[in-house]
Design a protein around this motif. Structure first.
Motif, PDB file in Angstrom:
ATOM      1  N   PRO A   1       1.308  -1.932  -6.036  1.00 29.40           N
ATOM      2  CA  PRO A   1       1.712  -1.525  -4.599  1.00 29.40           C
ATOM      3  C   PRO A   1       1.561  -0.001  -4.871  1.00 29.40           C
ATOM      4  O   PRO A   1       1.711   0.845  -5.861  1.00 29.40           O
TER       5      PRO A   1
ATOM      6  N   GLN B   1       2.791   1.750  -1.584  1.00 23.65           N
ATOM      7  CA  GLN B   1       3.800   2.048  -0.678  1.00 23.65           C
ATOM      8  C   GLN B   1       5.124   1.718  -1.046  1.00 23.65           C
ATOM      9  O   GLN B   1       5.416   0.968  -1.828  1.00 23.65           O
TER      10      GLN B   1
ATOM     11  N   VAL C   1       9.093   0.711   0.228  1.00 23.35           N
ATOM     12  CA  VAL C   1      10.035   0.560   1.400  1.00 23.35           C
ATOM     13  C   VAL C   1      10.540   1.621   2.347  1.00 23.35           C
ATOM     14  O   VAL C   1      11.062   2.622   1.830  1.00 23.35           O
TER      15      VAL C   1
ATOM     16  N   LEU D   1      -1.799  -1.004   1.471  1.00 23.98           N
ATOM     17  CA  LEU D   1      -0.508  -1.638   0.826  1.00 23.98           C
ATOM     18  C   LEU D   1      -0.409  -1.297  -0.510  1.00 23.98           C
ATOM     19  O   LEU D   1       0.516  -1.071  -1.288  1.00 23.98           O
ATOM     20  N   GLY D   2      -1.553  -1.455  -1.357  1.00 19.16           N
ATOM     21  CA  GLY D   2      -1.905  -1.542  -2.786  1.00 19.16           C
ATOM     22  C   GLY D   2      -3.217  -1.825  -3.208  1.00 19.16           C
ATOM     23  O   GLY D   2      -4.166  -1.877  -2.499  1.00 19.16           O
TER      24      GLY D   2
ATOM     25  N   LEU E   1       8.109  -0.683   6.824  1.00 19.66           N
ATOM     26  CA  LEU E   1       8.120  -1.563   5.702  1.00 19.66           C
ATOM     27  C   LEU E   1       9.513  -1.798   5.086  1.00 19.66           C
ATOM     28  O   LEU E   1       9.891  -1.115   4.641  1.00 19.66           O
TER      29      LEU E   1
ATOM     30  N   TRP F   1      10.024  -4.672   2.880  1.00 19.55           N
ATOM     31  CA  TRP F   1       9.902  -5.325   1.408  1.00 19.55           C
ATOM     32  C   TRP F   1       8.315  -5.238   1.044  1.00 19.55           C
ATOM     33  O   TRP F   1       7.610  -5.419   1.789  1.00 19.55           O
ATOM     34  N   ILE F   2       8.228  -4.858  -0.232  1.00 20.90           N
ATOM     35  CA  ILE F   2       6.980  -4.969  -0.818  1.00 20.90           C
ATOM     36  C   ILE F   2       7.131  -5.435  -2.286  1.00 20.90           C
ATOM     37  O   ILE F   2       8.117  -5.222  -3.120  1.00 20.90           O
TER      38      ILE F   2
ATOM     39  N   ILE G   1       2.887 -10.367   0.141  1.00 22.98           N
ATOM     40  CA  ILE G   1       3.324  -9.292  -0.987  1.00 22.98           C
ATOM     41  C   ILE G   1       3.868  -8.274  -0.099  1.00 22.98           C
ATOM     42  O   ILE G   1       4.222  -7.100  -0.737  1.00 22.98           O
ATOM     43  N   ALA G   2       4.287  -8.148   1.262  1.00 21.93           N
ATOM     44  CA  ALA G   2       4.897  -7.349   2.100  1.00 21.93           C
ATOM     45  C   ALA G   2       5.405  -7.863   3.358  1.00 21.93           C
ATOM     46  O   ALA G   2       5.116  -8.669   3.848  1.00 21.93           O
ATOM     47  N   LYS G   3       6.532  -7.206   3.577  1.00 23.14           N
ATOM     48  CA  LYS G   3       6.986  -7.725   4.828  1.00 23.14           C
ATOM     49  C   LYS G   3       7.328  -6.222   6.024  1.00 23.14           C
ATOM     50  O   LYS G   3       7.784  -5.035   5.402  1.00 23.14           O
TER      51      LYS G   3
ATOM     52  N   GLU H   1       5.202 -11.010   7.898  1.00 23.46           N
ATOM     53  CA  GLU H   1       4.922 -11.036   6.459  1.00 23.46           C
ATOM     54  C   GLU H   1       3.342 -10.934   6.411  1.00 23.46           C
ATOM     55  O   GLU H   1       2.389 -11.414   7.097  1.00 23.46           O
TER      56      GLU H   1
END
Length: 583
Positions: free
Chosen positions: A122, A124, A126, A136-137, A159, A161-162, A174-176, A185
């Protein structure tokens, strides 16, 4: 949907199905019991006209047609590079595993391996603000290209969650992101319709050249990053070899090679060479930064039409990551022939030479998707990406006045016209310096990065070649000996330009690639010879002694005798030329 949609008429790759009022234009459909892939191209009340991307032999009225609820799209995510696809992004190696050498109909497999795991890191945290194209990654897709996982268009928010660094499949979350519509998601995989251009965040002018190492291109007719270029030429003039050279040597990050309707043996050569061809900059296989789309002339004609859009959509995706991408389309004439065949089966009114009336707009749609862009990063910096489209055109009989070439010239700004006479004389690349042109202004880049004045040297060279072309008509009538000494020297100087500079061997270890500084040094030597020879002639030296001087042979051999990293030898040769004609 009250009644099941079924086929009511079949006309080659074009079929007609009823009760399709629930479907949309451009929607992807499954056709027949074998679920062949098709696309709705016309809707009249509830009767849909569908072009099928597979062989339709044996398909009959009454078989079912089911809409998938989405347009024909490309799978975007890690795993595109090193892959070999057909025209609608089905991996040919996977299809071979399913059915062997002779591909069966109705096979469906994801464009990206959804079972393979990738190491995701990642970039980024949260709480960060997320906008479209935010990175993002990162994923090490190949040894040469790091895949930057992007936030898809239409997603914006915070963001929440990641995922931590680790191995994930492309379908894993992988992210929310908390958006205005609720939490969304994100995965490493998303889709994009092939006929819809991906938006350009901020368009930049095409003023940076694509350095190809080919002297006639870089020096006389440069391509620009984000530009549109055409290589028209008849059979045997070297279109495919020229595109191979551009794919191998161009200073771009990613290559998308589209074999669109070409002969199977030519595409086989590409498929065999690229996996073992070494990338000159890294020493790694060039497939590490390449994706191939193989759609040969014996494959379904409608898939040929889609293959161009499939390749461009992939290229735009890597452009958005911040990479410079070059598309090699070989050839757009076969793509246009696919349009003509489909148009004929639809009973549309033909225009010139049987092509549909919308040929020009379709060609424009393709080349307009080239471009250079700047994208803002989350930390305030920017990244730059580009898509450069290089399309080969195969006019019947080498006739540049036929419709595909004529319309292509309206939308490209670099035109490398291949000449049959030059090819017959074994002069390669057979790019005709009298009919070719480039409208891209890259002089500012050369002024900043080159030690010699590119714009001045180029203009002097073009004037010499233009005057030589005029004199050749006179030479054919009265012979060179009847010309004044000044014009005989000009013809000899132009011959040096054509043979010692513009001619280049793709199979030479030294001459296959020529750095910019060597190009400018070589042409500077030839122009120095021209000026020195004129002064010597004015001082009374006979022309035959000037053109037969030993230094002239050295000028002929300099492209092979002087490596690209020993430019001091060019400086020494220039001094030798000046000394040879002094006094």
């Amino acid at each position: 949907m009250d009644e099941q949609s079924v086929i009511v008429r079949v006309n080659g790759p074009v079929i007609f199905a009823n009760h399709m009022g629930y479907a949309g234009l451009g929607e992807q459909v499954d056709v027949g019991h074998e679920k062949l892939t098709g696309e709705i191209i016309s809707l009249e009340r509830d009767v849909a006209t569908i072009q099928v991307y597979e062989d339709t032999i044996g398909i009959k009225p009454g078989e079912p047609v089911v809409a998938r609820g989405e347009p024909l799209s490309v799978w975007l995510g890690p795993g595109i590079l090193r892959s070999i696809y057909d025209g609608i992004q089905r991996p040919l190696e996977k299809l071979h595993e399913f059915s062997g050498t002779f591909l069966a109909r109705g096979l469906s497999t994801p464009g990206i391996d959804i079972e393979r795991s990738w190491m995701f890191t990642p970039t980024q945290a949260v709480g960060n603000t997320i906008v479209p194209l935010t990175i993002l990654g990162e994923v090490p897709e190949t040894d040469l290209i790091t895949h930057r996982v992007l936030v898809p268009w239409g997603t914006e928010g915070k963001l929440t969650w990641i995922a931590v660094a680790g191995d994930y499949r492309v379908t894993d979350v992988i992210a929310k992101v908390a958006t205005a519509e609720g939490e969304r998601e994100l995965t490493m995989l998303h889709k994009w319709p092939i006929r819809k251009p991906r938006p350009i965040a901020k368009r930049l002018p095409p003023c940076v050249p694509v350095i190809t190492g080919q002297r006639v291109i870089d020096f006389l007719f440069p391509a620009a990053r984000g530009g549109a270029c055409a290589i028209p030429g008849g059979f045997g003039t070297g279109k495919t070899v020229t595109q191979h050279q551009l794919a191998k040597w161009s200073d771009v990050d990613v290559i998308i090679y589209i074999g669109c309707g070409e002969r199977g043996n030519e595409m086989t050569q590409v498929l065999e060479e690229f996996p073992v061809l070494k990338d000159p900059r890294s020493g790694k296989p060039i497939m590490e930064r390449t994706a191939l789309i193989a759609n040969t002339s014996n494959m379904p004609v409608t898939a040929r039409e889609a293959s161009i859009y499939t390749g461009i959509t992939m290229a735009e995706y890597y452009r958005d990551m911040g990479y410079h991408v070059a598309i090699m389309a070989d050839s757009t004439s076969r793509w246009a022939e696919a349009l003509r065949e489909i148009s004929g089966r639809l009973e549309q009114m033909p225009a010139e030479e049987g092509y549909p009336a919308y040929l020009a707009s379709r060609i424009g749609d393709v080349y307009e998707r080239a471009g250079r862009t700047e994208i803002a990063n989350a930390d305030g910096t920017t990244r730059e990406g580009s898509v450069t489209i290089i399309g080969a055109v195969s006019p019947p009989g080498g006739d540049f006045s036929e419709p595909v070439v004529t319309h292509t010239k309206r939308f490209v700004r670099t035109f490398w016209g291949l000449d049959r006479d030059l090819a017959s004389a074994r002069h390669f690349p057979s790019i005709n310096w009298n009919t070719s042109y480039s409208e891209y202004d890259v002089s500012a880049w050369y002024a900043e990065h080159a030690t010699l004045p590119w714009a001045e040297l180029r203009e002097r060279t073009r004037m010499l070649l233009k005057e030589d072309d005029r004199l050749q008509n006179i030479v054919k009538l009265i012979g060179p000996d009847a010309l004044p000494d000044r014009q005989r020297i000009l013809i000899e100087s132009a011959r040096l330009i054509k043979e010692a500079f513009l001619q280049q061997s793709a199979f030479s270890d030294i001459d296959s690639y020529c750095p910019v500084e060597k190009q400018l040094g070589m042409i500077d030597v030839i122009l120095t010879f021209h000026e020195s020879a004129l002064k010597a002639s004015a001082a009374g030296r006979p022309v035959h002694k000037i053109v037969s001087a030993p230094v002239v042979e050295k000028i002929h051999r300099m492209k092979e005798a002087i490596p690209g990293d020993q430019l001091d030898l060019l400086d020494a040769l220039k001094k030798e030329v000046e000394a040879a004609f002094e006094g």
